[in-house]
Design a protein around this motif. Sequence first.
Motif, short mmCIF file in Angstrom:
data_model
loop_
_atom_site.label_atom_id
_atom_site.label_comp_id
_atom_site.label_asym_id
_atom_site.label_seq_id
_atom_site.Cartn_x
_atom_site.Cartn_y
_atom_site.Cartn_z
N VAL A 1 0.82 -1.20 0.00
CA VAL A 1 0.00 0.00 0.00
C VAL A 1 0.87 1.27 0.00
O VAL A 1 0.43 2.33 -0.46
N THR A 2 2.12 1.14 0.42
CA THR A 2 3.02 2.30 0.38
C THR A 2 3.86 2.32 -0.91
O THR A 2 4.73 3.17 -1.07
N LYS B 1 -3.10 -3.21 5.14
CA LYS B 1 -4.21 -2.52 4.46
C LYS B 1 -4.00 -1.01 4.46
O LYS B 1 -4.47 -0.30 3.60
N THR B 2 -3.30 -0.51 5.47
CA THR B 2 -3.04 0.93 5.55
C THR B 2 -1.53 1.15 5.67
O THR B 2 -0.77 0.21 5.91
N THR B 3 -1.12 2.40 5.53
CA THR B 3 0.32 2.70 5.58
C THR B 3 0.91 2.44 6.98
O THR B 3 2.12 2.43 7.14
N ASP B 4 0.03 2.21 7.95
CA ASP B 4 0.50 1.89 9.31
C ASP B 4 1.36 0.63 9.37
O ASP B 4 2.11 0.43 10.30
N TYR B 5 1.22 -0.23 8.34
CA TYR B 5 1.95 -1.49 8.41
C TYR B 5 3.47 -1.23 8.49
O TYR B 5 4.21 -1.97 9.15
#
Lengths: 315, 166
Positions: free
Chosen positions: A180-181, A287-291
């Motif tokens: 996702v990034t 799923k989000t950039t938090d990964y």
Amino acid sequence: MKTQGQSLKKKVLAAFAILCILFIGIQFYRPEIPNPPVVADFTGPANVKAIFEKSCYDCHSNKTELKWFDKVQPAYTLVAQDVKEGRTGLNFSEWGKLAPGDQKAKLFEILNQVTTGTMPLPNYLALHHSAKLSKEDVAVLQHYIAGLMVEKVEDTAMINARSRQQAAKVNKMTKVPVTVTGVPYVDGYASWDIISTTDRADNNTMRVIYGNAIAIKAIHDNKINPWPDGAVIAKVAWDKIQDKEGNSTTGAFKQVEFMIKDSGKYAGTKGWGWGRFKTLNREPYGKTTDYATECINCHRPVANNDFVFTLPIKQ
Amino acid sequence: MLPNINYLAIMTCFALTLTACTTTPDNHAGELNAKASLPDSFNFKSKGLHVIASSINKRENITAVLYGNAAAQKFAREAVPADSVGVVMTLVTWNQEDDGRWFGARIPGDLLCAETVTITGKSAAPQIKFELFNGALLTRETNTDGIDTAQRIKYILGQKASILPQ
């Protein structure tokens, strides 16, 4: 001279007065630190929970208890940020929402963060001495977490998973998957030289860590802290299938993880692009950039080693 | 000048307070795994072999990696290998030890040995050569009388390639 001295004194007083006004003014800026209801609190043994409550809960639960000095600005803003980030990475008040496997992985991560002095944060400990873990505390955690390592011998589910993958059709890559990034899957790592292997008793996997030509050259030149731009490390994990005689071989392919060094492009994530691609279908994780924050947080114990865990073998 | 000195002193004290309680254990940052590394004299890189599989023997506390050339890769991927001629395999074995950087992991420690199997000749009558290199310096063992070479060859050739996306 006297006039000059008086003038300096006035200036100092004026500066001090301004600082006082600023200090008082900033106290009115109060970012919220809410304590939402505890929905699924940590449920481990009481002595383990007591250690977490003492040393971790201020930032990693919905039961944040601030000391008076935490509430004074500008410290308060830093505390609010720490709590927000802390709860995002690990929230003991929502422990029950994690899958059992993730709970176990988290416990090993916690232990490794504690034993390396990464957590609790050193600047937090400097003012909150009571949060410091004693040697006995660490021993309690080690004993509990070591007990979670359950070896699987002739595990039918793993053997079947391997057979299914062996029978699966070749899955050619038509398009390069990206996270996702935007961190890409790097094909061709299977023909790279390797850096090391690991036997992970904490999650019954075996790993091989590969390095691209730039990474291998860096090892030969002994210039790996920091790693040079262009270095790529690929870590592949398989199920560990053990027979009754204690021999283990690789089972089903689980995932490949990449660390791609580019100190400019990936400056925001410690100079590395972080990617994990699961199953033979190369499914991007996160799923989000938090990964990426999750990756960095887990690698924080080796921040002094350019965030790389592997101790490279020269071949 | 005086206020600056005071400021420096206060900041130094503050910095010392912060660092005083934070002695990080030595994690050998920037170092290589020297005792697990292959000696330059073995010149392993020039052989151009790639990883085929890895294995662990818990009772003997060892871990090994099997490398091979293209023919060996193909041989180890096939359920029933068609032809063994041209196969070059090297099995490198290490002692296992706890990973100082991750509680719960074990990594290669002392380098123990390397075994090579080279198959030449014709499919109908392949010539199988076994060589053993021992110790940290991987010294070639000239006397393999005490070793069941047939069993070692069978073990090495019997390994299957690890599964990878392809």
